[in-house]
Write an enzyme that holds these catalytic residues in place. Structure first.
Site, short mmCIF file in Angstrom:
data_model
loop_
_atom_site.label_atom_id
_atom_site.label_comp_id
_atom_site.label_asym_id
_atom_site.label_seq_id
_atom_site.Cartn_x
_atom_site.Cartn_y
_atom_site.Cartn_z
N ASP A 194 8.33 32.45 57.20
CA ASP A 194 9.24 32.25 58.32
C ASP A 194 9.37 30.80 58.78
O ASP A 194 10.19 30.50 59.64
CB ASP A 194 8.82 33.12 59.51
CG ASP A 194 7.47 32.69 60.08
OD1 ASP A 194 6.59 32.29 59.31
OD2 ASP A 194 7.31 32.75 61.31
N TYR A 205 5.44 21.21 57.14
CA TYR A 205 4.09 21.23 56.58
C TYR A 205 3.81 20.06 55.66
O TYR A 205 2.64 19.77 55.34
CB TYR A 205 3.84 22.55 55.83
CG TYR A 205 3.43 23.68 56.73
CD1 TYR A 205 2.09 24.02 56.89
CD2 TYR A 205 4.37 24.41 57.43
CE1 TYR A 205 1.71 25.06 57.72
CE2 TYR A 205 4.01 25.46 58.26
CZ TYR A 205 2.68 25.78 58.40
OH TYR A 205 2.31 26.81 59.23
#
Length: 443
Positions: free
Chosen positions: A172, A266
């Site tokens: 997600d 990330y």
């Protein structure tokens, strides 16, 4: 008229995300009607607290939906159309180790990236494969939507060991970022965007973003991200925790490395590990934040609902990530060919990347699952990063399969986050002790 109703199993019924998924399912009963909702977890007391509150919610909002919460695989997995898998093997106690052991050695401690992500991956493989086997035994025509982390290692393992299974690995994080992109350009949400994206899970880039009229939105979003990252602020971010605020803002520095694309957040862990370690508290990590905030809130609220016998004053809200999961179920059930991301074997989706890599790319979702779309070639910078990280993930799965200390040491050493093989070995040896009840015995 299609009058089917579906049976949905949430595997990991004791998760703090479960109430949000339940509310999302109830919010979408008109376009994805359900006849039965089931929970499965191997931690009965934890699941019971969520299940007792859920039973009250369903009684008040959808009494026609049958509800079952079980720790018995046959009872849970029988008569199921969709399995939503969100397990955490070792729960927060092991996540705590994933984060704090690397930090004790001056290395990024994060649950899905670096040594922590590899450690978590080795725990997750057996758990997810077990769920796949239960599904295939008791409901062989069902689909599993797996968002158990770390999705990249899990996807590589299921590609190898259960290649014909009806499992789709998803994440997600890009969904959250695309909702932010939509807010930046004044659109409602991610569904107003038409996008191109490629990479690995938690390791990818957007190469094109347009609205539904074909207008190129990249210049406007890039200009914003260069200054603010993906931080929107205001009402949009009123409940965003401080650690996530830092992550969204740091995207500006990640973007600077390649202004031709827009990055997944990330990537900060791989490209700015020194910064991450310097700004981390080795004694109070993300796990502690989750325990103090989301976990406490969810279980306190469930206990309150159960004690009062009503959910009319419910403070839970549906989660954005669960909206994505329901969209995927609906696309498969009704063969809508909706365009969404999935983590699947490459097989040419990224032309110049290993065909067996498990990549994250846009797919068309329908009755046959995910049909990958071609994203062309990765540029040199992305190709180098993807190739290195994909080899880390493959080595980790090799280590699990072969019970190999050397393969796991190689995985830790190759990881961009880890400075050298000596540090990698020190972290690995500590990880082996911490994971003795979960990892295969390494030789």
């Amino acid at each position: 008229m299609d009058d089917r109703k579906f049976s949905v199993l949430i595997a990991g019924g004791g998760s703090t995300y479960t109430p949000g998924i339940v509310l999302t399912l109830l919010d979408h009963m008109k376009d994805f009607p359900i006849r039965k909702l089931k929970f499965y977890d191997n931690d009965a007391p934890r699941q019971k607290r969520i299940a007792d509150a859920t039973r009250i919610i369903l009684k008040e909002r959808a009494p026609e939906v049958e509800f079952v919460a079980s720790t018995d695989p046959e009872e849970a997995f029988t008569d199921v159309d969709f399995v939503m898998a969100q397990i955490r093997v070792g729960k927060y106690a092991m996540r705590d180790q994933d984060e704090k052991i690397p930090l004790a050695h001056g290395v990024v401690g994060q649950e899905t990236t670096g040594p922590g992500g590899i450690a978590y991956g080795l725990r997750s493989i057996s758990g997810v494969i077990e769920l796949v086997d239960y599904m295939e035994k008791y409901s062989p025509n069902a689909w599993m939507l797996n968002y158990s982390n770390p999705a990249a290692i899990v996807a590589e393992a299921t590609r190898r060991f259960r290649p014909k299974s009806r499992i789709i690995n998803i994440c997600d994080m890009p969904i959250d970022i695309m909702d932010r992109m939509a807010a930046i350009v004044g659109l409602k949400d991610r569904n107003d965007l038409v996008f191109r994206y490629y990479g690995l899970n938690h390791f990818g880039w957007w190469t094109d973003i347009r609205d539904k009229t074909g207008k190129d939105l990249m210049p406007e979003i890039k200009k914003y991200v260069a200054k603010n990252g993906y931080w929107v602020g205001g009402e949009f971010d009123k409940n965003t925790e401080a650690s996530w605020e830092s992550t969204f803002k740091k995207a500006a520095d990640v973007y600077a490395l390649d202004p031709t694309t827009l990055p997944n957040t990330y990537l900060k862990y791989y490209l700015y590990p020194k910064y991450v370690v310097e700004h981390a508290n080795p004694h109070h990590t993300r796990t502690d934040e989750v325990r103090e905030h989301r976990e406490k809130f969810v279980f306190d609220e469930c206990d309150r609902i159960t004690k009062n016998g009503t959910a009319r004053d419910l403070t839970f809200k549906s989660d954005e990530h669960s909206t994505y999961i329901v969209d995927l179920c609906r696309a498969i059930a009704y063969d809508t060919k909706q365009r969404m991301l999935a983590i699947i074997p490459n097989y040419g989706a990224i032309e110049n990347i290993d065909p067996t890599a498990t990549v994250e790319v846009p797919c068309l979702f329908g009755a046959n699952g995910a049909e990958r779309l071609a994203m062309g070639q990765a540029d040199t910078f992305q190709r180098g990063l993807i190739t290195e990280q994909n080899c880390v993930e493959k080595l980790a799965v090799d280590a699990w399969e072969q019970h190999s200390y050397t393969k796991l040491w190689q995985a830790f050493s190759l990881c961009k986050i880890v400075p050298d093989a000596e540090v990698a070995k020190e972290i690995l040896d500590d990880m082996i002790i911490a994971n003795k009840d979960y990892w295969p015995e390494l030789k």
